[in-house]
Design a protein around this motif. Structure first.
Motif, PDB file in Angstrom:
ATOM      1  N   GLY A  86       1.074  -1.355  -0.208  1.00 21.28           N
ATOM      2  CA  GLY A  86      -0.348   0.046  -0.035  1.00 21.28           C
ATOM      3  C   GLY A  86       0.676   0.998   0.138  1.00 21.28           C
ATOM      4  N   LEU A  87       1.782   1.266   1.049  1.00 21.92           N
ATOM      5  CA  LEU A  87       3.044   2.288   0.968  1.00 21.92           C
ATOM      6  C   LEU A  87       3.884   2.615  -0.749  1.00 21.92           C
ATOM      7  CD1 LEU A  87       3.585   4.396   2.542  1.00 21.92           C
ATOM      8  CD2 LEU A  87       5.658   2.540   3.463  1.00 21.92           C
ATOM      9  N   VAL A  88       3.979   0.728  -0.842  1.00 21.82           N
ATOM     10  CA  VAL A  88       4.980   1.413  -2.383  1.00 21.82           C
ATOM     11  C   VAL A  88       4.176   2.219  -3.473  1.00 21.82           C
ATOM     12  CG1 VAL A  88       6.042   0.638  -3.635  1.00 21.82           C
ATOM     13  CG2 VAL A  88       6.905   0.414  -1.874  1.00 21.82           C
ATOM     14  N   THR A 128      -0.902  -1.863 -10.081  1.00 22.94           N
ATOM     15  CA  THR A 128      -0.316  -3.115 -10.006  1.00 22.94           C
ATOM     16  C   THR A 128      -0.370  -3.458  -8.199  1.00 22.94           C
ATOM     17  OG1 THR A 128       0.374  -3.752 -12.120  1.00 22.94           O
ATOM     18  CG2 THR A 128       1.058  -5.375  -9.915  1.00 22.94           C
ATOM     19  N   SER A 129       0.809  -2.985  -7.695  1.00 27.45           N
ATOM     20  CA  SER A 129       0.798  -3.231  -5.991  1.00 27.45           C
ATOM     21  C   SER A 129      -0.322  -2.703  -5.288  1.00 27.45           C
ATOM     22  CB  SER A 129       2.255  -2.374  -6.069  1.00 27.45           C
ATOM     23  OG  SER A 129       1.503  -0.511  -5.477  1.00 27.45           O
ATOM     24  N   LEU A 130      -0.956  -1.489  -5.494  1.00 33.96           N
ATOM     25  CA  LEU A 130      -2.700  -1.290  -4.712  1.00 33.96           C
ATOM     26  C   LEU A 130      -3.395  -2.732  -4.557  1.00 33.96           C
ATOM     27  CD1 LEU A 130      -3.035   2.656  -5.608  1.00 33.96           C
ATOM     28  CD2 LEU A 130      -2.317   0.819  -3.347  1.00 33.96           C
ATOM     29  N   TRP A 131      -3.348  -3.017  -6.950  1.00 32.18           N
ATOM     30  CA  TRP A 131      -4.110  -3.718  -6.689  1.00 32.18           C
ATOM     31  C   TRP A 131      -3.668  -5.858  -6.123  1.00 32.18           C
ATOM     32  CZ3 TRP A 131      -3.817  -9.273  -8.673  1.00 32.18           C
ATOM     33  CH2 TRP A 131      -4.739  -9.773  -9.033  1.00 32.18           C
ATOM     34  N   ILE A 132      -2.562  -5.920  -5.712  1.00 27.35           N
ATOM     35  CA  ILE A 132      -1.952  -7.123  -4.809  1.00 27.35           C
ATOM     36  C   ILE A 132      -2.409  -6.694  -3.302  1.00 27.35           C
ATOM     37  CG2 ILE A 132      -0.319  -8.143  -4.272  1.00 27.35           C
ATOM     38  CD1 ILE A 132       1.210  -7.413  -7.056  1.00 27.35           C
TER      39      ILE A 132
END
Length: 85
Positions: free
Chosen positions: A14-16, A70-74
């Protein structure tokens, strides 16, 4: 993976993801600032070419946006898996 490790991964993703999204927004604001300076001869087409062309700022913009999405979806996927158990 233990619940604490899963929570750490969720928070890190979430942070990244939010930082990458913030970087993309900052790039758009920088391009708008360049567009609106009085001594600038840019028009809207030059702005769009600067922001989305891979030879200009697109090389920075596209990876930031795609990585943040992508990172928020994961992160959302991991949270949904945790809540369904």
């Amino acid at each position: 993976m233990t619940p604490k490790q899963r929570m750490l991964v969720e928070k890190t993703l979430g942070l990244v993801g939010y930082l990458a999204l913030l970087g993309a927004i900052a790039l758009v604001l920088l391009a708008i600032g360049i567009l609106l300076t009085p001594s600038n001869k840019w028009d809207v087409e030059d702005f769009l070419v600067f922001l989305f062309d891979v030879e200009e700022a697109g090389i920075i913009f596209y990876p930031l946006v795609s990585f943040s999405i992508t990172s928020l979806w994961i992160r959302a996927y991991l949270r949904a898996g945790r809540e369904s158990i």
